[in-house]
Design a protein around this motif. Structure first.
Motif, mmCIF file in Angstrom:
data_model
loop_
_atom_site.group_PDB
_atom_site.id
_atom_site.type_symbol
_atom_site.label_atom_id
_atom_site.label_comp_id
_atom_site.label_asym_id
_atom_site.label_seq_id
_atom_site.Cartn_x
_atom_site.Cartn_y
_atom_site.Cartn_z
ATOM 1 N N ASP A 139 3.084 0.476 -20.046
ATOM 2 C CA ASP A 139 2.232 0.087 -21.178
ATOM 3 C C ASP A 139 1.587 -1.278 -20.920
ATOM 4 O OD1 ASP A 139 2.891 2.416 -22.490
ATOM 5 O OD2 ASP A 139 4.385 1.472 -23.803
ATOM 6 N N ASP A 140 2.372 -2.204 -20.392
ATOM 7 C CA ASP A 140 1.832 -3.526 -20.084
ATOM 8 C C ASP A 140 0.764 -3.456 -18.993
ATOM 9 O OD1 ASP A 140 3.362 -4.820 -21.980
ATOM 10 O OD2 ASP A 140 4.982 -5.292 -20.572
ATOM 11 N N PHE A 141 0.963 -2.601 -18.000
ATOM 12 C CA PHE A 141 -0.044 -2.427 -16.944
ATOM 13 C C PHE A 141 -1.359 -1.930 -17.538
ATOM 14 C CE2 PHE A 141 3.256 -1.427 -13.397
ATOM 15 C CZ PHE A 141 3.594 -2.759 -13.312
ATOM 16 N N ASP A 142 -1.267 -1.007 -18.482
ATOM 17 C CA ASP A 142 -2.466 -0.419 -19.082
ATOM 18 C C ASP A 142 -3.239 -1.408 -19.947
ATOM 19 O OD1 ASP A 142 -1.933 1.981 -17.854
ATOM 20 O OD2 ASP A 142 -0.945 2.864 -19.602
ATOM 21 N N THR A 143 -2.529 -2.351 -20.541
ATOM 22 C CA THR A 143 -3.189 -3.261 -21.485
ATOM 23 C C THR A 143 -3.481 -4.647 -20.915
ATOM 24 O OG1 THR A 143 -1.054 -3.941 -22.384
ATOM 25 C CG2 THR A 143 -2.177 -2.115 -23.494
ATOM 26 N N ASN A 144 -2.843 -4.988 -19.796
ATOM 27 C CA ASN A 144 -2.989 -6.341 -19.271
ATOM 28 C C ASN A 144 -3.125 -6.319 -17.743
ATOM 29 O OD1 ASN A 144 -2.814 -9.019 -18.581
ATOM 30 N ND2 ASN A 144 -0.974 -9.437 -19.785
ATOM 31 N N PRO A 145 -4.353 -6.379 -17.224
ATOM 32 C CA PRO A 145 -4.554 -6.332 -15.767
ATOM 33 C C PRO A 145 -3.855 -7.486 -15.035
ATOM 34 C CG PRO A 145 -6.663 -6.216 -16.925
ATOM 35 C CD PRO A 145 -5.604 -6.461 -17.950
ATOM 36 N N ASP A 146 -3.731 -8.645 -15.672
ATOM 37 C CA ASP A 146 -3.044 -9.772 -15.040
ATOM 38 C C ASP A 146 -1.563 -9.460 -14.804
ATOM 39 O OD1 ASP A 146 -5.359 -11.256 -14.983
ATOM 40 O OD2 ASP A 146 -4.941 -12.243 -16.899
ATOM 41 N N PHE A 147 -0.975 -8.716 -15.720
ATOM 42 C CA PHE A 147 0.424 -8.328 -15.590
ATOM 43 C C PHE A 147 0.602 -7.423 -14.379
ATOM 44 C CE2 PHE A 147 4.390 -6.220 -16.957
ATOM 45 C CZ PHE A 147 5.131 -7.339 -17.279
ATOM 46 N N TYR A 148 -0.341 -6.500 -14.189
ATOM 47 C CA TYR A 148 -0.285 -5.616 -13.024
ATOM 48 C C TYR A 148 -0.452 -6.423 -11.742
ATOM 49 C CZ TYR A 148 -1.157 -1.747 -9.864
ATOM 50 O OH TYR A 148 -1.085 -0.870 -8.815
ATOM 51 N N ASN A 149 -1.321 -7.423 -11.751
ATOM 52 C CA ASN A 149 -1.499 -8.279 -10.574
ATOM 53 C C ASN A 149 -0.222 -9.059 -10.259
ATOM 54 O OD1 ASN A 149 -4.110 -7.404 -10.138
ATOM 55 N ND2 ASN A 149 -4.992 -8.989 -11.437
ATOM 56 N N GLU A 150 0.501 -9.480 -11.285
ATOM 57 C CA GLU A 150 1.801 -10.129 -11.077
ATOM 58 C C GLU A 150 2.771 -9.176 -10.386
ATOM 59 O OE1 GLU A 150 3.778 -12.357 -14.272
ATOM 60 O OE2 GLU A 150 1.885 -12.191 -15.361
ATOM 61 N N TYR A 151 2.746 -7.916 -10.839
ATOM 62 C CA TYR A 151 3.625 -6.916 -10.224
ATOM 63 C C TYR A 151 3.256 -6.710 -8.752
ATOM 64 C CZ TYR A 151 5.866 -2.555 -9.036
ATOM 65 O OH TYR A 151 6.605 -1.600 -8.392
ATOM 66 N N LEU A 152 1.965 -6.655 -8.450
ATOM 67 C CA LEU A 152 1.537 -6.480 -7.057
ATOM 68 C C LEU A 152 2.007 -7.654 -6.196
ATOM 69 C CD1 LEU A 152 -2.079 -5.049 -7.414
ATOM 70 C CD2 LEU A 152 0.037 -3.830 -6.824
ATOM 71 N N ALA A 153 1.930 -8.864 -6.716
ATOM 72 C CA ALA A 153 2.421 -10.034 -5.978
ATOM 73 C C ALA A 153 3.926 -9.913 -5.731
ATOM 74 C CB ALA A 153 2.103 -11.312 -6.745
ATOM 75 N N PHE A 154 4.642 -9.435 -6.730
ATOM 76 C CA PHE A 154 6.089 -9.215 -6.605
ATOM 77 C C PHE A 154 6.385 -8.187 -5.511
ATOM 78 C CE2 PHE A 154 9.528 -6.334 -8.106
ATOM 79 C CZ PHE A 154 10.616 -7.173 -7.909
ATOM 80 N N THR A 155 5.689 -7.062 -5.525
ATOM 81 C CA THR A 155 5.949 -6.018 -4.516
ATOM 82 C C THR A 155 5.562 -6.501 -3.120
ATOM 83 O OG1 THR A 155 3.817 -4.924 -4.888
ATOM 84 C CG2 THR A 155 5.703 -4.097 -6.133
ATOM 85 N N ASN A 156 4.488 -7.269 -3.019
ATOM 86 C CA ASN A 156 4.117 -7.816 -1.708
ATOM 87 C C ASN A 156 5.200 -8.750 -1.188
ATOM 88 O OD1 ASN A 156 1.714 -6.419 -1.461
ATOM 89 N ND2 ASN A 156 0.535 -8.004 -2.497
ATOM 90 N N HIS A 157 5.790 -9.516 -2.078
ATOM 91 C CA HIS A 157 6.893 -10.400 -1.690
ATOM 92 C C HIS A 157 8.052 -9.572 -1.129
ATOM 93 C CE1 HIS A 157 9.887 -13.599 -1.916
ATOM 94 N NE2 HIS A 157 10.664 -12.748 -2.557
ATOM 95 N N LEU A 158 8.414 -8.503 -1.819
ATOM 96 C CA LEU A 158 9.526 -7.668 -1.362
ATOM 97 C C LEU A 158 9.217 -6.995 -0.026
ATOM 98 C CD1 LEU A 158 10.729 -5.940 -4.656
ATOM 99 C CD2 LEU A 158 11.703 -7.928 -3.506
ATOM 100 N N LYS A 159 7.998 -6.506 0.131
ATOM 101 C CA LYS A 159 7.617 -5.816 1.364
ATOM 102 C C LYS A 159 7.581 -6.766 2.555
ATOM 103 C CE LYS A 159 5.080 -2.262 -1.064
ATOM 104 N NZ LYS A 159 3.784 -1.759 -1.472
ATOM 105 N N ASN A 160 7.225 -8.024 2.317
ATOM 106 C CA ASN A 160 7.149 -8.997 3.405
ATOM 107 C C ASN A 160 8.516 -9.491 3.850
ATOM 108 O OD1 ASN A 160 4.370 -8.863 3.535
ATOM 109 N ND2 ASN A 160 4.079 -10.496 2.046
ATOM 110 N N LEU A 161 9.551 -9.268 3.055
ATOM 111 C CA LEU A 161 10.888 -9.768 3.392
ATOM 112 C C LEU A 161 11.684 -8.833 4.294
ATOM 113 C CD1 LEU A 161 12.031 -11.274 0.010
ATOM 114 C CD2 LEU A 161 11.393 -12.482 2.078
ATOM 115 N N LYS A 162 11.414 -7.571 4.261
ATOM 116 C CA LYS A 162 12.159 -6.558 5.011
ATOM 117 C C LYS A 162 13.127 -7.169 5.923
ATOM 118 C CE LYS A 162 8.761 -3.062 4.683
ATOM 119 N NZ LYS A 162 7.887 -2.187 5.292
#
Length: 144
Positions: free
Chosen positions: A121-144
């Motif tokens: 729901d937050d992704f659908d209503t707040n694009p900045d929130f989705y961008n925060e999530y993408l930054a989070f996932t990029n952090h996790l993927k870069n740590l492998k």
């Protein structure tokens, strides 16, 4: 022709998921098509080992600078960290709801469903929130 059930998860702000059956030859063609269309992409394997799940949880705590994501505190940053982590584990790494709930010390998987629905729901209503999530996932993927 032998078929192998392959689950393809396309993650966008609407969290599109679908399953298809492909032979190994069809799988190769499909992956090449996807790479040609979307550019270089990474296919993340499903994880089932508790140690791998715990490692992601620890990396989430590090990213959000939180001591313990599993504590039942209702502070906004802790809730966001917990929800991002459960969403990532379930939607991107295909960890089943029961394993996510056990890893995060929830009593029932329905709490994870609630968290995932809240995030969507937050992704659908707040694009900045989705961008925060993408930054989070990029952090996790870069740590492998």
């Amino acid at each position: 022709m032998s078929y192998k059930n392959i689950r393809i998860s396309l993650i966008d702000k609407h969290n599109t998921n679908f399953e298809i059956l492909l032979s190994s030859e069809e799988k190769t063609h499909f992956i090449n098509y996807i790479k040609e269309y979307f550019g270089e992409i990474e296919f993340l394997p499903s994880i089932k080992e508790p140690a791998a799940i715990e490692k992601i949880i620890l990396q989430s705590q590090e990213y959000f600078r939180i001591e313990d994501i599993k504590k039942r505190l209702r502070k906004r940053e802790i809730i966001k960290a917990r929800y991002f982590t459960m969403y990532y584990l379930n939607k991107e790494r295909r960890v089943d709801l029961n394993r996510v709930s056990m890893a995060l010390k929830y009593k029932h998987h329905s709490s994870v469903i609630h968290g995932i629905n809240s995030i969507q729901d937050d992704f659908d209503t707040n694009p900045d929130f989705y961008n925060e999530y993408l930054a989070f996932t990029n952090h996790l993927k870069n740590l492998k």
